[in-house]
Design a protein around this motif. Sequence first.
Motif, mmCIF file in Angstrom:
data_model
loop_
_atom_site.group_PDB
_atom_site.id
_atom_site.type_symbol
_atom_site.label_atom_id
_atom_site.label_comp_id
_atom_site.label_asym_id
_atom_site.label_seq_id
_atom_site.Cartn_x
_atom_site.Cartn_y
_atom_site.Cartn_z
ATOM 1 N N UNK A 24 38.141 23.247 27.130
ATOM 2 C CA UNK A 24 37.370 22.356 26.031
ATOM 3 C C UNK A 24 37.318 20.932 26.717
ATOM 4 N N UNK A 25 36.260 20.589 26.558
ATOM 5 C CA UNK A 25 35.828 18.959 26.934
ATOM 6 C C UNK A 25 35.556 18.090 25.776
ATOM 7 N N UNK A 26 35.394 16.850 25.994
ATOM 8 C CA UNK A 26 34.804 16.144 24.623
ATOM 9 C C UNK A 26 34.012 15.059 25.432
ATOM 10 N N UNK A 27 33.151 14.546 24.417
ATOM 11 C CA UNK A 27 32.443 13.489 24.822
ATOM 12 C C UNK A 27 32.306 12.260 23.844
ATOM 13 N N UNK A 28 32.775 11.082 23.560
ATOM 14 C CA UNK A 28 32.740 10.102 22.692
ATOM 15 C C UNK A 28 31.374 9.553 22.902
ATOM 16 N N UNK A 29 30.989 8.785 21.718
ATOM 17 C CA UNK A 29 29.603 7.991 21.927
ATOM 18 C C UNK A 29 30.033 6.861 23.170
ATOM 19 N N UNK A 30 28.792 6.666 24.020
ATOM 20 C CA UNK A 30 29.010 5.782 25.050
ATOM 21 C C UNK A 30 30.087 6.000 26.073
ATOM 22 N N UNK A 75 45.905 14.295 14.701
ATOM 23 C CA UNK A 75 44.529 13.550 15.252
ATOM 24 C C UNK A 75 44.392 12.009 14.928
ATOM 25 N N UNK A 76 43.812 11.482 15.976
ATOM 26 C CA UNK A 76 43.726 9.998 15.805
ATOM 27 C C UNK A 76 42.156 9.645 15.911
ATOM 28 N N UNK A 77 41.968 8.363 15.585
ATOM 29 C CA UNK A 77 40.567 8.047 15.507
ATOM 30 C C UNK A 77 39.985 8.180 16.898
ATOM 31 N N UNK A 78 40.818 8.023 17.862
ATOM 32 C CA UNK A 78 40.199 7.858 19.229
ATOM 33 C C UNK A 78 39.877 9.511 19.603
ATOM 34 N N UNK A 79 40.327 10.392 18.944
ATOM 35 C CA UNK A 79 39.967 11.715 19.312
ATOM 36 C C UNK A 79 38.409 12.230 18.786
ATOM 37 N N UNK A 80 37.881 11.124 18.059
ATOM 38 C CA UNK A 80 36.459 11.472 17.610
ATOM 39 C C UNK A 80 35.557 11.488 18.739
ATOM 40 N N UNK A 81 34.691 12.773 18.648
ATOM 41 C CA UNK A 81 34.024 13.193 19.881
ATOM 42 C C UNK A 81 33.262 14.413 19.459
#
Length: 119
Positions: free
Chosen positions: A36-42, A86-92
């Motif tokens: 699993x990978x993730x990409x947050x805005x910006x 989960x934390x807000x910084x996990x948003x992606x």
Amino acid sequence: QVQLVEFGGGLVQAGGSLRLSCAASGRTVSRYDMAWFRQAPGKEREFVAAITWNRGSTYYADSVKGRFTISRDNAKNMVYLQMNSLKPEDTAVYYCAVGRVSAGGYDYWGQGTQVTVSS
């Protein structure tokens, strides 16, 4: 060719949990590493977790260690990501990937599923 479809994303409050699933089709993935990978805005896409095909060894990014768990079901051609605390910084947008790391990396990618954690 391997087609990957992720599902299970959504909106959750901080401290909550989600379970992502990734369904593979086209060929069996029992002899592939999965991740699993993730990409947050910006931001650039980043590694989250991986599980090997041979020993089922797991690897995690430091930022998710102890909170996320990757698993796979070869009989169902599936890989999962259980996300707790989960934390807000996990948003992606979270992406499933399949490949052979020993051969150079992940060759097949899903379209992604959005995870949003509100504070």
